[in-house]
Design a protein around this motif. Structure first.
Motif, short mmCIF file in Angstrom:
data_model
loop_
_atom_site.label_atom_id
_atom_site.label_comp_id
_atom_site.label_asym_id
_atom_site.label_seq_id
_atom_site.Cartn_x
_atom_site.Cartn_y
_atom_site.Cartn_z
N UNK A 131 3.37 -6.98 4.64
CA UNK A 131 1.74 -6.72 4.34
C UNK A 131 2.11 -5.09 4.67
N UNK A 132 3.28 -4.53 4.97
CA UNK A 132 3.30 -3.15 4.69
C UNK A 132 3.46 -2.74 3.43
N UNK A 133 4.49 -3.07 3.53
CA UNK A 133 5.21 -2.78 1.72
C UNK A 133 4.02 -2.71 0.85
N UNK A 134 3.60 -4.32 0.79
CA UNK A 134 2.42 -4.31 -0.37
C UNK A 134 1.04 -3.38 -0.14
N UNK A 135 1.06 -2.64 1.08
CA UNK A 135 -0.33 -1.29 1.40
C UNK A 135 0.70 -0.48 0.76
N UNK A 136 1.91 -0.08 1.53
CA UNK A 136 2.46 1.46 1.04
C UNK A 136 2.59 1.41 -0.27
N UNK A 137 2.72 0.33 -1.27
CA UNK A 137 3.08 0.85 -2.76
C UNK A 137 1.91 0.29 -3.26
N UNK A 138 0.69 0.15 -3.17
CA UNK A 138 -0.23 -0.25 -3.65
C UNK A 138 -0.58 0.79 -5.66
N UNK A 139 -0.49 0.69 -6.80
CA UNK A 139 -0.54 1.75 -7.97
C UNK A 139 -1.94 1.74 -7.92
N UNK A 140 -1.83 3.26 -8.24
CA UNK A 140 -2.96 4.17 -8.37
C UNK A 140 -3.98 3.78 -9.21
N UNK A 141 -3.50 2.65 -10.13
CA UNK A 141 -4.10 2.05 -11.16
C UNK A 141 -5.49 0.97 -10.49
N UNK A 142 -4.49 0.54 -9.12
CA UNK A 142 -5.03 -0.71 -8.71
C UNK A 142 -5.95 -0.32 -7.43
#
Length: 142
Positions: free
Chosen positions: A46-57
């Motif tokens: 979940x850390x990876x998903x949260x930290x790597x959210x692209x700007x467009x999302x």
């Protein structure tokens, strides 16, 4: 009551929809204000998903919730601009859910319960578009 006067349920529904969308605005603000320390307390995936959210999302999330809130304000003001505003919001919701379900696979990450809220969001967005179109047809919105 003329056909141009909204039904008695229209205003309470529009207010409830505004509150719903303002909760989304609050969720967005909490999302962007989440500190690295808070993220570090999440499970690693979940850390990876949260930290790597692209700007467009993140932009899609903002457009979805602020567009929904603005559309509700247009409903309350009896303006037909509600329809295109809700349509823009729905487009952003679809982009956001594409990211959640197909890029980060939120079901694998968070479980099947992660499907319930997105389905509610899409259903309510579609209902608000329908309400705004019906409001225009009935002469409730100008």
């Amino acid at each position: 009551m003329s056909s141009h006067t909204p039904k008695n349920w229209f205003k309470p529904v529009a207010w409830a929809a505004l509150i719903w969308n303002l909760l989304g605005v609050i969720a967005f603000i909490m999302h962007i204000m989440t500190s690295p320390d808070m993220i570090s307390k999440l499970p690693l995936d979940q850390q990876a998903a949260y930290s790597n959210t692209p700007l467009w999302a993140t932009i899609a999330f903002a457009v979805a919730v602020f567009g929904g809130a603005l559309g509700c304000i247009f409903l309350l003001a009896k303006k037909s601009l509600a329809t295109p505003t809700f349509a823009l919001s729905l487009g952003a919701i679809i982009m956001q859910q594409y990211y959640n379900f197909f890029i980060i696979d939120s079901v694998a990450l968070l479980g099947i319960s992660s499907v319930v809220m997105p389905l509610m969001v899409v259903f309510i967005a579609l209902a608000l578009i329908y309400l705004s179109i019906k409001g225009k047809q009935q002469g409730w919105l100008n």
